[in-house]
Design an enzyme around this catalytic site. Structure first.
Site, short mmCIF file in Angstrom:
data_model
loop_
_atom_site.label_atom_id
_atom_site.label_comp_id
_atom_site.label_asym_id
_atom_site.label_seq_id
_atom_site.Cartn_x
_atom_site.Cartn_y
_atom_site.Cartn_z
N THR B 156 -3.61 6.83 1.06
CA THR B 156 -2.42 7.53 0.62
C THR B 156 -2.85 8.94 0.25
O THR B 156 -3.96 9.13 -0.23
CB THR B 156 -1.87 6.84 -0.65
OG1 THR B 156 -1.67 5.46 -0.37
CG2 THR B 156 -0.57 7.46 -1.10
N ARG B 184 4.97 -4.14 6.16
CA ARG B 184 4.20 -4.19 4.92
C ARG B 184 4.31 -2.84 4.19
O ARG B 184 4.14 -1.79 4.76
CB ARG B 184 2.73 -4.47 5.24
CG ARG B 184 1.79 -4.44 4.03
CD ARG B 184 1.10 -3.10 3.88
NE ARG B 184 0.24 -3.06 2.70
CZ ARG B 184 -0.32 -1.95 2.23
NH1 ARG B 184 -0.14 -0.79 2.83
NH2 ARG B 184 -1.07 -1.99 1.15
N GLY B 186 3.04 -0.90 0.35
CA GLY B 186 2.19 -1.00 -0.82
C GLY B 186 2.84 -0.31 -2.00
O GLY B 186 4.06 -0.35 -2.16
N ASP B 187 2.02 0.32 -2.83
CA ASP B 187 2.54 0.94 -4.04
C ASP B 187 3.17 2.31 -3.82
O ASP B 187 3.93 2.79 -4.66
CB ASP B 187 1.40 1.11 -5.05
CG ASP B 187 0.31 2.04 -4.51
OD1 ASP B 187 -0.27 1.72 -3.45
OD2 ASP B 187 0.06 3.09 -5.12
N GLY B 208 -4.98 3.73 -3.14
CA GLY B 208 -5.97 2.66 -3.13
C GLY B 208 -5.37 1.37 -2.64
O GLY B 208 -4.49 1.38 -1.78
N GLY B 210 -2.96 -1.06 -2.28
CA GLY B 210 -1.53 -0.95 -2.62
C GLY B 210 -0.94 -2.18 -3.26
O GLY B 210 -0.12 -2.09 -4.17
#
Lengths: 293, 293
Positions: B156, B184, B186-187, B208, B210
């Protein structure tokens, strides 16, 4: 763990923060009690908090009066996109689907994601995962109800459970916001916003204005205050922040000691709860009704 | 507001927590400094923190060495799905896109969502919104790089800014995780997990693993501790929780006083920062390098 003492369990479920229409009181009350009974049966048999949340939420997804699964809202394109999340307090594992189409039980797809590497799936990818894992394809026509064609709703159902092994779980499921843009998601599938569970702290699930709940990361706020404030006051402080952002909502929680609490500043908030300490099921359509009883 | 004193500004940008390959040091350093320069130019002219974050992140999205926009990772189906988020500390408004396809600058689509009612859009709905709002259709072939066809990445880019009016913003953008399931996320697009901004507190952006960052709601954790611990220690405490969940990562933050901080427990973490108090740009490929200098 305090809550881990044998044979203690607790469960609270809600059917959403939507305004109650005339004539809807009875089916809402019956529905939320049916969801409680489904989850409770799991807990009384010694099942897991995750399975209890799933069982309760599946019941609500099947009932057309609740905006989740069958009876989901229609988006701006007339389609149905649903979101659901589950969180396991044992390891803070999450399973979450956002804007998933053509499944009857989004919460069960979310549960199927718990052991996976990818734990939050959105859109077509979420539906593809469901197909690959044996979830039946359900056309929009089978999820759509006359009520949802006519009404504007934004709403979520949820469950929070403590099982006899001392484990917590939280879950959410929603049919989204009527007339919203395709692809719109709110707080329901987002850990920290719509739900959270941590055996060291407790568990919480929110419903209401999804954008505002996500901006405030309300579930995380409750996790930070619940030990000090208790579940009801903690949720009260959380939902109090919604009106300045233009929203309202409600939440349900169980703290580490097994205390059940709920609060809302939406016009209505349908809940039912029971525990090993107070096994008689209670159901209310609002906090005001609970106070009157 | 302490940070609101006139003419003070601060900016920190990062290019990801990915392992650094041999020969990549120089383009990473040049790229992150270019992103810093783009954001800084906005702040020095009195522009907003949001515009500064967007300008910095667009630069990183354009550079193929970073996993965002051009140079995004390929998912299990060989396609490119991207996520980006922006958060405005003035009103804690969020704009966020998840698993969006066929745009060059996901962060700019996220920015375009800030004034909307729906603020988090996923999948096809996010791409539809981009088309309706004039964002050019970009085929995967134009976003795909030779590097990404060969490599496995999860990563990211991000930016955190304080502008001369005392306003904070945070932003993220990612091309996702190579080989991951379609859909999918992530964060990165999730407020409270990958990013947060609140003028009363400061702003933070993470990169990192996620799934682990989302399960821990790390950005909210930093917002809760940054006033007491300061930005670096606050991030250090946050990322320390990742290895037990099987992940690592890094974060950047600015606190209410305008102090810049960063930390990571990933092998590398490419950052650059500058402020009105320390206008000389600094760029590092890791915390270890900063300590050596």
């Amino acid at each position: 763990m305090i809550a881990g003492s044998r044979r203690r369990w607790a469960l609270i479920v809600h059917g959403g923060a939507k305004p109650m229409e005339p004539g809807e009181e009875q089916p809402n009350r019956e529905g939320i009690l049916a969801a409680l009974a489904a989850g409770r049966a799991v807990l009384e048999k010694g099942g897991t908090a995750i399975d209890a949340c799933e069982a309760a939420i599946r019941t609500l997804e099947d009932l057309p009066i609740f905006n989740a699964g069958t009876g989901s809202a229609l988006n701006a394109a007339g389609g149905i996109e649903m979101c659901a999340g589950l969180m396991d307090g044992r390891d803070r594992q999450v399973g979450s689907v956002a804007a998933i189409r053509n499944v009857a039980h989004p919460v069960s797809v979310a549960k199927r994601l718990l052991p996976e590497k990818e734990i939050v799936l959105v859109g077509d990818g979420a539906a593809l995962f469901a197909r690959e894992h044996g979830f039946e394809y359900v056309p929009d026509a089978a999820l759509r109800t006359e009520k949802m064609v006519l009404e504007h709703e934004h709403d979520t159902v949820g469950a929070v459970a403590l099982d006899q092994s001392g484990n917590f779980a939280a879950g959410t499921s929603t049919g989204g916001l009527s007339g919203s843009r395709v692809g719109r998601i709110g707080d329901s599938p987002l850990p920290g916003s719509g739900l959270y569970a941590d055996n060291e702290v407790g568990a919480v699930s929110f419903s209401g204005d999804g954008e505002s709940i996500a901006r405030l990361v309300l579930a995380s706020q409750v996790m930070a205050t619940i030990a000090k404030d208790g579940p009801e006051e903690s949720i009260r402080k959380a939902v109090r922040q919604l009106p300045p952002l233009g929203g309202d909502g409600g939440g349900i929680a169980i703290d580490r000691r097994g205390n059940i609490g709920w609060h809302h500043n939406s016009p209505a908030f349908v809940v039912a709860f029971a525990s090993s300490d107070a096994p008689e099921p209670k159901a209310y359509l609002s906090k005001e009704e609970e106070r009157r009883v």
